[in-house]
Design an enzyme around this catalytic site. Sequence first.
Site, PDB file in Angstrom:
ATOM      1  N   GLU A  53      47.837  46.557  51.302  1.00  0.00           N
ATOM      2  CA  GLU A  53      48.773  46.942  50.235  1.00  0.00           C
ATOM      3  C   GLU A  53      48.681  46.025  49.018  1.00  0.00           C
ATOM      4  OE1 GLU A  53      49.567  50.228  50.331  1.00  0.00           O
ATOM      5  OE2 GLU A  53      50.973  49.304  48.946  1.00  0.00           O
ATOM      6  N   ARG A  94      22.794  43.667  34.346  1.00  0.00           N
ATOM      7  CA  ARG A  94      21.749  44.334  33.550  1.00  0.00           C
ATOM      8  C   ARG A  94      21.720  43.847  32.099  1.00  0.00           C
ATOM      9  NH1 ARG A  94      23.108  48.745  30.803  1.00  0.00           N
ATOM     10  NH2 ARG A  94      21.266  49.973  31.249  1.00  0.00           N
ATOM     11  N   ASP A 147      22.221  51.447  24.720  1.00  0.00           N
ATOM     12  CA  ASP A 147      23.145  51.987  25.729  1.00  0.00           C
ATOM     13  C   ASP A 147      24.410  52.557  25.113  1.00  0.00           C
ATOM     14  OD1 ASP A 147      21.888  51.612  28.100  1.00  0.00           O
ATOM     15  OD2 ASP A 147      22.816  49.683  28.545  1.00  0.00           O
ATOM     16  N   PRO A 162      44.224  46.985  40.407  1.00  0.00           N
ATOM     17  CA  PRO A 162      44.414  48.109  39.482  1.00  0.00           C
ATOM     18  C   PRO A 162      45.374  47.761  38.347  1.00  0.00           C
ATOM     19  CG  PRO A 162      45.458  48.557  41.607  1.00  0.00           C
ATOM     20  CD  PRO A 162      44.696  47.295  41.761  1.00  0.00           C
TER      21      PRO A 162
HETATM   22  N1  SAM Z   1      49.411  48.281  46.083  1.00  0.00           N
HETATM   23  C1  SAM Z   1      48.548  47.859  45.012  1.00  0.00           C
HETATM   24  C2  SAM Z   1      49.087  48.403  43.693  1.00  0.00           C
HETATM   25  O1  SAM Z   1      49.690  49.463  43.690  1.00  0.00           O
HETATM   26  O2  SAM Z   1      48.876  47.764  42.643  1.00  0.00           O
HETATM   27  C3  SAM Z   1      47.145  48.379  45.243  1.00  0.00           C
HETATM   28  C4  SAM Z   1      46.449  47.738  46.384  1.00  0.00           C
HETATM   29  S1  SAM Z   1      44.880  48.459  46.683  1.00  0.00           S
HETATM   30  C5  SAM Z   1      45.275  49.604  47.935  1.00  0.00           C
HETATM   31  C6  SAM Z   1      44.001  47.242  47.570  1.00  0.00           C
HETATM   32  C7  SAM Z   1      43.033  46.438  46.716  1.00  0.00           C
HETATM   33  O3  SAM Z   1      42.042  47.275  46.162  1.00  0.00           O
HETATM   34  C8  SAM Z   1      43.621  45.699  45.540  1.00  0.00           C
HETATM   35  O4  SAM Z   1      44.212  44.453  45.926  1.00  0.00           O
HETATM   36  C9  SAM Z   1      42.412  45.508  44.637  1.00  0.00           C
HETATM   37  O5  SAM Z   1      41.675  44.358  44.998  1.00  0.00           O
HETATM   38  C10 SAM Z   1      41.576  46.738  44.936  1.00  0.00           C
HETATM   39  N2  SAM Z   1      41.662  47.795  43.917  1.00  0.00           N
HETATM   40  C11 SAM Z   1      42.182  49.031  44.068  1.00  0.00           C
HETATM   41  N3  SAM Z   1      42.077  49.762  42.964  1.00  0.00           N
HETATM   42  C12 SAM Z   1      41.450  48.992  42.039  1.00  0.00           C
HETATM   43  C13 SAM Z   1      41.066  49.185  40.685  1.00  0.00           C
HETATM   44  N4  SAM Z   1      41.294  50.319  40.031  1.00  0.00           N
HETATM   45  N5  SAM Z   1      40.425  48.169  40.055  1.00  0.00           N
HETATM   46  C14 SAM Z   1      40.188  46.991  40.687  1.00  0.00           C
HETATM   47  N6  SAM Z   1      40.542  46.751  41.980  1.00  0.00           N
HETATM   48  C15 SAM Z   1      41.171  47.733  42.649  1.00  0.00           C
END
Ligand code: SAM
Length: 250
Positions: free
Chosen positions: A116, A154, A169, A88
């Site tokens: 986490e 796509r 698109d 994220p």
């Molecule tokens: N504790 C981390 C933080 O606050 O940045 C978030 C960890 S999340 C619970 C677990 C995993 O979900 C991440 O390592 C990532 O691979 C994925 N993930 C969660 N949200 C995401 C998003 N918005 N975009 C891409 N990957 C995401």
Amino acid sequence: MDFTVLTLFPELIGSFFEHGMISRGIEKNLITGHCINIRDFSCDRHNTVDDRPYGGGSGMIMKIEPLQAAILHAKKRTPESQVILMTPQGNKFNQDKAHELAVKNKGLIFVCGRYEGIDERIYNRLVDEEMSIGDYVMTGGELASMVIIDSIARLIPGVLGSLESFQSDSFTGDRLEYAQYTRPEEFEGLTVPDTLLSGNHEKIRLWRKKSSLQRTFLKRPDLFIKSELTTDEKKILKQWCRELETFVRE
Ligand code: SAM
């Protein structure tokens, strides 16, 4: 284009590669889809892939050794592939990025986190880009990787069958796509615009341009102002203003 997904939940990705447009792209040999179980690269007999965070705190952290081994294994098969870490905190994915990745790469390796998060040392050498699909936190990177693969696949010529399908698109040239209709001509008193039934290709083209412009203006003013208006768009806007003036006078 070769897509490889590194995950602790290969079943999720396996089923994604087996359905719809993605599976047709694979059948046509336009794309390939591979899934690697990170757990297969764990270093102990308990198949451990996570551990407690140094410094304390809640949740578990994905260990660096199985991740590194899984990435190197994937790289061995497709050395030219770019490694993308789902997080994220990464660069926000959008349609422009989808086009860029589709054009520039022969292969992409997606690393899906869980728990986490991931040991920070993965960022040092193993990852080419961190990518996010939006400002929210999910439990894992699998959905994010599927979103990205789907929108890139796509765009690969031949996958959709018709080039035009993605040229109009939403987000192409900072505009949303025009309104679309199909049969029946009338549904519970709602009709299809006459122009679309006229068979006049030029009129239909202009109607669609107008619809696309109006929708962008009303739904996404941020996109509307991002690009300069084309000559056609200026004409359409002037005509729309005249229509609105008449409407206000009446
Ligand atoms: N504790 C981390 C933080 O606050 O940045 C978030 C960890 S999340 C619970 C677990 C995993 O979900 C991440 O390592 C990532 O691979 C994925 N993930 C969660 N949200 C995401 C998003 N918005 N975009 C891409 N990957 C995401």
